[in-house]
Design an enzyme around this catalytic site. Structure first.
Site, PDB file in Angstrom:
ATOM      1  N   LYS A   1      35.102  43.355  54.016  1.00 27.34           N
ATOM      2  CA  LYS A   1      36.023  43.001  52.922  1.00 27.34           C
ATOM      3  C   LYS A   1      37.207  43.971  52.846  1.00 27.34           C
ATOM      4  O   LYS A   1      38.353  43.564  52.755  1.00 27.34           O
ATOM      5  CB  LYS A   1      35.304  43.025  51.562  1.00 27.34           C
TER       6      LYS A   1
ATOM      7  N   ARG B   1      31.302  41.450  40.737  1.00 29.83           N
ATOM      8  CA  ARG B   1      30.051  41.629  41.477  1.00 29.83           C
ATOM      9  C   ARG B   1      28.842  41.182  40.689  1.00 29.83           C
ATOM     10  O   ARG B   1      27.725  41.288  41.184  1.00 29.83           O
ATOM     11  CB  ARG B   1      29.881  43.122  41.731  1.00 29.83           C
TER      12      ARG B   1
ATOM     13  N   ARG C   1      29.735  53.392  60.206  1.00 27.68           N
ATOM     14  CA  ARG C   1      31.059  53.588  59.580  1.00 27.68           C
ATOM     15  C   ARG C   1      31.314  55.072  59.310  1.00 27.68           C
ATOM     16  O   ARG C   1      30.425  55.810  58.906  1.00 27.68           O
ATOM     17  CB  ARG C   1      31.126  52.829  58.254  1.00 27.68           C
TER      18      ARG C   1
ATOM     19  N   ARG D   1      29.835  57.946  54.444  1.00 25.36           N
ATOM     20  CA  ARG D   1      29.803  57.731  53.002  1.00 25.36           C
ATOM     21  C   ARG D   1      28.407  58.026  52.488  1.00 25.36           C
ATOM     22  O   ARG D   1      27.421  57.739  53.170  1.00 25.36           O
ATOM     23  CB  ARG D   1      30.174  56.270  52.695  1.00 25.36           C
TER      24      ARG D   1
ATOM     25  N   ARG E   1      21.544  48.422  48.558  1.00 25.71           N
ATOM     26  CA  ARG E   1      22.815  47.730  48.280  1.00 25.71           C
ATOM     27  C   ARG E   1      22.737  46.263  48.701  1.00 25.71           C
ATOM     28  O   ARG E   1      23.266  45.384  48.028  1.00 25.71           O
ATOM     29  CB  ARG E   1      23.962  48.440  49.024  1.00 25.71           C
TER      30      ARG E   1
HETATM   31  P1  AP5 Z   1      34.409  47.530  55.587  1.00 27.88           P
HETATM   32  O1  AP5 Z   1      35.690  46.793  55.692  1.00 27.88           O
HETATM   33  O2  AP5 Z   1      34.429  48.943  55.100  1.00 27.88           O
HETATM   34  O3  AP5 Z   1      33.342  46.641  54.759  1.00 27.88           O
HETATM   35  P2  AP5 Z   1      33.236  46.302  53.235  1.00 27.88           P
HETATM   36  O4  AP5 Z   1      32.770  44.888  53.149  1.00 27.88           O
HETATM   37  O5  AP5 Z   1      34.479  46.664  52.499  1.00 27.88           O
HETATM   38  O6  AP5 Z   1      32.023  47.256  52.887  1.00 27.88           O
HETATM   39  P3  AP5 Z   1      31.750  48.251  51.674  1.00 27.88           P
HETATM   40  O7  AP5 Z   1      30.497  48.984  52.049  1.00 27.88           O
HETATM   41  O8  AP5 Z   1      32.944  49.092  51.348  1.00 27.88           O
HETATM   42  O9  AP5 Z   1      31.471  47.257  50.551  1.00 27.88           O
HETATM   43  P4  AP5 Z   1      30.640  47.507  49.329  1.00 27.88           P
HETATM   44  O10 AP5 Z   1      30.902  46.230  48.623  1.00 27.88           O
HETATM   45  O11 AP5 Z   1      29.223  47.854  49.474  1.00 27.88           O
HETATM   46  O12 AP5 Z   1      31.215  48.878  48.780  1.00 27.88           O
HETATM   47  P5  AP5 Z   1      32.243  49.218  47.627  1.00 27.88           P
HETATM   48  O13 AP5 Z   1      33.057  50.329  48.110  1.00 27.88           O
HETATM   49  O14 AP5 Z   1      32.896  47.998  47.099  1.00 27.88           O
HETATM   50  O15 AP5 Z   1      33.694  47.464  57.027  1.00 27.88           O
HETATM   51  C1  AP5 Z   1      32.461  48.129  57.242  1.00 27.88           C
HETATM   52  C2  AP5 Z   1      32.512  48.829  58.618  1.00 27.88           C
HETATM   53  O16 AP5 Z   1      32.616  47.815  59.629  1.00 27.88           O
HETATM   54  C3  AP5 Z   1      33.720  49.759  58.821  1.00 27.88           C
HETATM   55  O17 AP5 Z   1      33.359  50.834  59.624  1.00 27.88           O
HETATM   56  C4  AP5 Z   1      34.739  48.859  59.562  1.00 27.88           C
HETATM   57  O18 AP5 Z   1      35.621  49.643  60.361  1.00 27.88           O
HETATM   58  C5  AP5 Z   1      33.813  47.993  60.393  1.00 27.88           C
HETATM   59  N1  AP5 Z   1      34.330  46.642  60.635  1.00 27.88           N
HETATM   60  C6  AP5 Z   1      35.035  45.868  59.759  1.00 27.88           C
HETATM   61  N2  AP5 Z   1      35.313  44.672  60.328  1.00 27.88           N
HETATM   62  C7  AP5 Z   1      34.747  44.693  61.576  1.00 27.88           C
HETATM   63  C8  AP5 Z   1      34.676  43.760  62.642  1.00 27.88           C
HETATM   64  N3  AP5 Z   1      35.246  42.528  62.548  1.00 27.88           N
HETATM   65  N4  AP5 Z   1      34.009  44.117  63.746  1.00 27.88           N
HETATM   66  C9  AP5 Z   1      33.420  45.327  63.859  1.00 27.88           C
HETATM   67  N5  AP5 Z   1      33.470  46.279  62.886  1.00 27.88           N
HETATM   68  C10 AP5 Z   1      34.113  45.953  61.757  1.00 27.88           C
HETATM   69  O19 AP5 Z   1      31.233  49.719  46.489  1.00 27.88           O
HETATM   70  C11 AP5 Z   1      30.510  50.919  46.605  1.00 27.88           C
HETATM   71  C12 AP5 Z   1      29.723  51.158  45.326  1.00 27.88           C
HETATM   72  O20 AP5 Z   1      30.635  51.278  44.201  1.00 27.88           O
HETATM   73  C13 AP5 Z   1      28.760  50.033  44.909  1.00 27.88           C
HETATM   74  O21 AP5 Z   1      27.513  50.135  45.556  1.00 27.88           O
HETATM   75  C14 AP5 Z   1      28.665  50.269  43.384  1.00 27.88           C
HETATM   76  O22 AP5 Z   1      27.834  51.339  43.087  1.00 27.88           O
HETATM   77  C15 AP5 Z   1      30.100  50.658  43.028  1.00 27.88           C
HETATM   78  N6  AP5 Z   1      30.919  49.493  42.683  1.00 27.88           N
HETATM   79  C16 AP5 Z   1      32.039  49.055  43.340  1.00 27.88           C
HETATM   80  N7  AP5 Z   1      32.533  47.942  42.773  1.00 27.88           N
HETATM   81  C17 AP5 Z   1      31.703  47.672  41.718  1.00 27.88           C
HETATM   82  C18 AP5 Z   1      31.669  46.633  40.760  1.00 27.88           C
HETATM   83  N8  AP5 Z   1      32.585  45.651  40.756  1.00 27.88           N
HETATM   84  N9  AP5 Z   1      30.674  46.642  39.844  1.00 27.88           N
HETATM   85  C19 AP5 Z   1      29.758  47.630  39.816  1.00 27.88           C
HETATM   86  N10 AP5 Z   1      29.712  48.628  40.712  1.00 27.88           N
HETATM   87  C20 AP5 Z   1      30.683  48.655  41.649  1.00 27.88           C
END
Ligand code: AP5
Length: 217
Positions: free
Chosen positions: A13, A88, A127, A159, A170
């Site tokens: 994402k 979410r 990652r 991370r 997660r």
């Molecule tokens: P990446 O693009 O980083 O993936 P992502 O889907 O953004 O993954 P996240 O882990 O950041 O999502 P998340 O939803 O768990 O975390 P968030 O930060 O929102 O890609 C992943 C890896 O793959 C990277 O290394 C990338 O380079 C690689 N990659 C990408 N595309 C690729 C491809 N096509 N081929 C190969 N490799 C590829 O949330 C973290 C925490 O914050 C949550 O757990 C929660 O505690 C809190 N939080 C955040 N938002 C909320 C909310 N709305 N409500 C409550 N808590 C929240």
């Protein structure tokens, strides 16, 4: 163009929202990035949020809803925005519906990204991120890959929530609390599913096609 990017942790994402936002000249709003920045600064919000994030739990709805309400009201969001990682939970989605309706600004689409679980675990466990600027890098499962940030030269790190037991938690939280949103937005006719498997450029091209096909584009 007001978009939500929805999908499990690690599906890509953030990677794709960054590209689509740059391509369309609109901000990418990642609640994860906002919360991690608060953790880095050691603010009151960061200390509270970090306790949830480190164990893979969601930060309370009222905290993130408040952050998004404030962020989307800024002038740079007038042409549109991409919400990455928000909403979410069903209450977050309902709060967003009310917020946007009160501003007369409906969502254009919800891009749901999908990929097999084993690919997601592979991406998350390899990652690496820059602790300085937050730039994200894809590594390899054996730990090889880029070691320093291209932008500021800092040593890359993992991370704190990208460790196996937290990744499992997660993914569970996603299935229980976030996946039901696909039904919520499906009923509104907003869902556009995109295959997240393949090279980053291929996935970006699929998303580009979806966005080009939205009404009014
Ligand atoms: P990446 O693009 O980083 O993936 P992502 O889907 O953004 O993954 P996240 O882990 O950041 O999502 P998340 O939803 O768990 O975390 P968030 O930060 O929102 O890609 C992943 C890896 O793959 C990277 O290394 C990338 O380079 C690689 N990659 C990408 N595309 C690729 C491809 N096509 N081929 C190969 N490799 C590829 O949330 C973290 C925490 O914050 C949550 O757990 C929660 O505690 C809190 N939080 C955040 N938002 C909320 C909310 N709305 N409500 C409550 N808590 C929240």
């Amino acid at each position: 163009m007001r978009l939500v990017f929805l999908g499990p942790p690690g599906v890509g994402k953030g990677t794709q929202a960054t590209r689509a936002a740059a391509a369309h000249g609109i901000p990418q709003i990642s609640t994860g990035d906002i919360l991690r920045e608060a953790v880095r600064r050691g603010s009151e919000l960061g200390v509270k949020a970090g306790e949830y994030m480190d164990r893979g739990a969601l930060v309370p709805d009222e905290v993130v809803v408040g952050l998004v309400a404030e962020r989307t009201a800024r002038p740079d969001c007038v042409p549109g925005f991409i919400l990455d990682g928000f909403p979410r939970t069903v209450p977050q989605a309902q709060a967003l519906d009310v917020m946007l309706a009160s501003r007369g600004l409906p969502l254009s689409a919800v891009v749901t990204m999908v990929a097999p679980a084993e690919e997601i675990v592979r991406r998350l466990s390899s990652r690496r991120v820059c602790p300085g600027c937050g730039r994200v890098y894809a590594g390899n499962p054996d730990g090889s890959g880029p070691a320093a940030c291209e932008a500021d030269g800092q040593a890359l790190a993992q991370r704190s929530d990208d460790h196996p037991e937290v990744i499992r938690e997660r993914l569970k939280v996603y299935e229980v609390q976030t996946a039901p949103l696909i039904g919520h937005y499906g009923a509104l006719g907003l869902v556009r599913e995109v295959d997240g498997l393949g090279a980053v450029d291929e996935v970006a091209a699929r998303i580009g096609q979806v966005l080009a096909g939205l009404p009014g584009r």
